[in-house]
Scaffold this motif. Structure first.
Motif: not given
Lengths: 427, 554
Positions: A222-224, B165, B167, B221-222, B224-226, B228-229
């Motif tokens: 999630g980080k660039k 991905g 926003s 991936e997106n 999981r990122t969502a 996690r955030q």
């Protein structure tokens, strides 16, 4: 009595010697040694540099040589074999009695010839980027030091919002030292240890599946993310191919490389590389008239319109002109005199600026970031506002922070410790 | 994606650009170039494009591009595509913007709007209009926004993946709009996931639990990122956070399993490369007992054959690749035959001299290629059907080129095995290998069999070279990278045993890839070598020893 008798004989001998010497000044050529591999694995990169030096010598002769003397190039082939580099260097300095040597590629070859040049007081112009942490009285480093390539490249990426870093390199001295410097630099800029992944691979590594998968997972947090690549030579093509096949594009995870140039790109299918980056001090695509002139001369000399120019070629161009200017300034090609005269000399580089030889035997260079295009050329997307002075000893390594190199009076030392106020010399 | 604050109101640029492309690509209305050009107040597309070089900084360029897109010209797509490729130049003689392609040191120019040829220009006459990754990513987003409305569902699916991905509220709106009209069920569920990601990032507490329901079982991936955030947010219910945490853990667990499967595939793939490069040697070294140090260079010749065929068929890289398989077999086989007749046959029974002679030949072949072609690597392109990856489930994608090589290596192996087992020639080869004198007494022309066997092994090396062009560099040093590994595989598998070679190649490949993530690529290789040395100390004859000539003699 005996002395008085011999005196006229001494006088005559001295006169003849002087006459011979001045005749040498007029007609005898200045000899320029070329120490680049023409066979073996490094031939791919070094043959071009040999041709560059030959072209520069030819051009200088067309302008009337130096000090009224013609230049003569002496080419030897160290065959990509490190110990052979030292032998060939000795051959150039002792048997061929050359006044200057342009040559070497890779730090191993430079370290191999270094004692020879120091012992015989020769001059070596080294044209390739390297890891720094060295300054010899006999070597002039016309390639980039880490602060002229790696650090500005990371600055650029940080500006682009990159927060997570993969430092991928081939397992030898240049990538290891560069990555150590970069790790210290990143830590200083607040990057957490978890956000840095260091990965080394053997020379010529061709199976990049696991490492690319690892990079993909690392970049999926999630980080660039960006990859700073010190991967050397042939291993690059399979690396970029695997990145493309696993669906990683330059927009997702850009790779910035320090050893991929026009010459390397000319032998490969560039499609998977488009958009990835490289940091150099020169690109063939630099839009300056002085560069166009150089390209035209090179294409005419080599007789092939498809050939390219690259960064180490520019380094030789600068190095050769610096040396020539120093010879003119000193009025002699004697290595010791040239060593003194060259410091402070400025000549134009190919990107529209000037390159100055610094007291630490490095030069000033602009840093350019280029993106790879599908025709194998780079497009400059960023450059440093002013030329960067080469730093022999990195400010980001604990052992070298307090060291400096200065080959002018009163310091005259390659590793002067500002902490202890003394020259460390060989220890 | 956006690091800087735009001077221009960003959403208006997005909205107009996105809407325009959505409209024009959807084919609802098409404003033709003529209608725009006749109107005096609006600058024509050509005028706008010619302004590109004046837009020096990023913001000015972005504003201008927005302007271009908003103009609604049918040729806009062409302009954007050329810009994205970095193929737009300013012709400094006419001060106009043209499309250019480099040919040697000249540039071929075409009109960017019509595609009409405009002649040639020198390097000094043109200046490239810069494009960087950020601009490219924006262009891609804009194009994907348009492609959301495309007729072809696969194009729409690709557009959704590209935009996933993001926003960007504009993308959010586009997703919502599309969700309402999307006819395909699969695409609807993709859109639901995309909308759920937006919901988790939003401020509507009622939408959270529905979004979490949608994301159950997803591990992209997106997603999981969502998650996690979301689980790190302070303004949401704890129970929902715990739920998000659990979903995240499950997703990551699944990924760990997939990573293991992936590592297994990587191992098989590395094994297949080892198998291909070693199977030829398994014949020349294994069956005949010739230590052929030039084996790597025969692989290299196969790779150069592929390159040469691609030069002959520049528009058909795929067909050239397929044709290269038999051609490389005969080229490398022919060279092998010449080697056997010219050098090796005089050295049978003298392994040390064979080793030295073939090592010399390998150096000669390398330098020959270097002098004939160039010390530079040659470019072999991959056909489209070998590019990309087959995504079985999200998180597990197998690259096509590796899959193809895995299958190809097994095919070559099977062919070779049946040749040795079921043909008369194979029988003779085995007979000569096991007992030369007896075979000769029974009427086998052993010299002819030797020559043909060596040619066969060499030809298979050539085929390996064809496969390797898809993975690595084609250059004079190609062979050196594989010769050591090939010998390792043959020795480990047991000299003279094809099955042994197969097992050895795959077990070395899998072991290497299992070690690599743990200890790194360098150490993995070292550890494997040490293990191999220890193994050969215990069992010098390898995994599957063979009863044959070597053993009788030894």
């Amino acid at each position: 009595m005996l002395y008085r008798l011999y005196q006229p004989i001494f006088f005559v001998v001295a006169l003849t010697l002087a006459a011979m010497a001045s005749r040498a000044q007029e007609g005898e050529p200045i000899r320029v040694g070329v120490l680049h591999s023409l066979s073996g694995t490094m031939a791919i990169s070094e043959t071009t540099l040999k041709d560059t030096v030959l072209m520069l010598v030819e051009q200088q002769n067309a302008r009337g040589g130096l000090l009224g003397r013609p230049l003569e190039a002496v080419v030897v082939d160290p065959a990509s074999d490190w110990p052979l580099f030292a032998e060939k260097a000795r051959e150039l300095l002792v048997r061929e009695r050359v006044d200057v040597v342009f040559g070497c590629w890779t730090s191993v070859s430079r370290k191999s010839v270094l004692p020879v040049f120091e012992e015989l007081n020769g001059l070596l112009f080294y044209p390739v980027q390297y890891e720094g942490e060295e300054s010899s009285q006999n070597v002039f480093y016309t390639g980039a030091a880490p602060n002229q390539q790696a650090i500005p490249a990371v600055d650029y990426l940080m500006n682009q919002g990159v927060q997570r870093w993969v430092l991928a390199g081939t397992d030898y001295v240049y990538p290891r030292t560069t990555n150590k410097i970069l790790q210290a630099y990143l830590a200083q800029n607040g990057v957490a240890e978890d956000d840095i992944l260091v990965s080394y691979t053997p020379f010529g590594h061709s199976d990049w599946q696991s490492i690319v998968a690892q990079i993909k997972r690392f970049g999926g947090a999630g980080k660039k993310t960006a990859v700073v690549s010190t991967v050397n030579g042939d291993a690059n093509v399979p690396f970029y191919k695997e990145l493309a096949n696993q669906g990683i594009s330059a927009a997702d995870i850009p790779v910035i490389a320090f050893s991929v140039g026009e010459e390397e790109l000319s032998g490969i299918d560039t499609a998977p590389l488009v958009g990835h980056l490289a940091a150099w001090n020169y690109f063939m695509s630099v839009e300056e008239d002085v560069n166009y002139d150089f390209i035209d001369e090179w294409l005419a000399y080599i007789g092939d319109d498809d050939r390219v120019t690259n960064d180490p070629m520019e380094a030789h161009y600068i190095g050769f002109n610096l040396w020539a200017a120093a010879v003119e300034k000193a009025g002699t090609a004697d290595p010791s005199a040239v060593q003194e005269a060259i410091i402070g000399v400025s000549v134009p580089n190919l990107s529209g600026g000037m390159a100055t030889m610094l007291p630490n035997h490095h030069i000033t260079k602009p840093v350019l970031i280029g993106e790879i295009l599908d025709d194998g050329q780079f497009q400059v997307v960023w450059e440093t506002p002013a030329a960067v002075a080469g730093d022999a000893w990195s400010d980001y390594l604990p052992g070298s922070r307090n060291l400096m190199a200065d080959w002018t009076d009163p310091v005259r030392c390659g590793n002067y410790s500002t902490e202890e106020n003394r020259c460390l010399g060989a220890d | 994606m956006f690091g800087t604050v735009a001077a221009y109101p960003r959403w208006s640029w997005w909205m107009s650009l996105g809407l325009f492309l959505a409209v024009s690509l959807g084919g609802w209305t098409r404003v033709t170039a003529q209608t725009v050009e006749t109107s005096p107040s609006i600058p024509s597309l050509r005028e706008l494009v010619n302004r590109l070089p004046e837009a020096q900084d990023e913001e000015a360029r972005r504003a201008l591009l927005m302007h271009i897109a908003a103009g609604g010209d049918a040729a806009t797509e062409r302009v954007f595509a050329a810009l994205e490729r970095g193929a737009l130049y300013v012709d400094r003689r006419s001060r106009t913007v043209v499309e250019g392609s480099r040919k040697g040191s000249r540039y071929l120019l075409t009109d960017v709007l019509t595609g009409e040829a405009l002649g040639e220009a020198g390097r000094r006459d043109v200046r490239r209009i810069p494009v960087d990754n950020r601009l490219r990513a924006e262009l891609r987003t804009v194009q994907a926004l348009g492609a959301l409305e495309a007729r072809d569902p696969t194009v729409r699916q690709a557009a959704i993946s590209t935009l996933l991905g993001s926003s960007d509220p504009e993308v959010h709106k586009a997703f919502e709009r599309r969700r309402g009209v999307e006819p395909e069920a699969a695409l609807r569920s993709s859109l639901d996931v995309a909308l759920a990601i937006f919901a988790l990032g939003g401020h509507d507490p009622k939408a959270f639990s529905a979004a979490l329901n949608t994301l159950e079982g997803r591990s992209e991936e997106n997603v999981r990122t969502a998650l996690r955030q979301f689980s790190a947010r302070s303004d949401v219910l704890e129970s929902q956070q715990v739920r998000a945490q659990r979903l995240l853990e499950r997703a990551e667990n699944r990924l760990r399993w997939l990573a293991r499967l992936e590592a297994l595939f990587f191992g098989l793939s590395l094994g297949s490369v080892l198998l291909l490069s070693a199977v030829g040697l398994a014949i020349t070294f294994g069956v005949m007992g010739v230590i052929n140090m030039a084996h790597g260079e025969l692989i290299m010749l196969g790779a150069y054959t592929t390159w040469a065929l691609q030069q002959l068929l520049p528009t058909q890289p795929g067909i050239a690749l397929l044709l290269a398989i038999p051609t490389a077999f005969f080229v490398a086989g022919g060279v092998g035959l010449a080697l056997e007749r010219g050098v090796i046959r005089f050295l049978y029974g003298r392994p040390l001299e064979t080793l030295l002679a073939t090592f010399g030949i390998s150096l000669i072949l390398q330098q020959l290629v270097r002098s004939l072609f160039s010390p530079l690597n040659r470019s072999v392109s991959s056909p489209e059907w070998l590019a990309g990856a087959w995504e079985i489930v999200p998180g597990l994608a197998l690259t096509y080129n590796r899959l193809a090589i895995l299958g190809f290596s097994l095919l070559v192996f099977a062919a070779l095995l049946s040749l040795m087992k079921y043909t008369r020639f194979g029988l003779q080869v085995r007979a000569v290998a096991q007992n030369r004198a007896m075979a000769r007494a029974l009427g086998v022309r052993s010299q002819r069999v030797d020559a043909l066997t060596f040619a066969l092994g060499s030809g298979v090396a050539g085929i390996a070279g064809v496969a390797l062009t898809q993975l690595t560099n084609v250059g004079p040093n190609l062979g050196q990278a594989y010769i050591i590994d090939s010998f390792l595989v043959v020795v480990f598998g047991g000299v003279g045993n094809l099955w042994g070679t197969l097992v050895a190649a795959f077990s070395l490949g899998i072991a290497n890839k299992a070690l690599e993530p743990m200890v790194g690529a360098v150490l993995a290789k070292i550890l494997l070598l040490i293990a191999l040395i220890l193994f050969l100390q215990r069992r010098p004859q390898g995994l599957f020893p063979r009863r044959g000539r070597q053993e009788e003699q030894g």
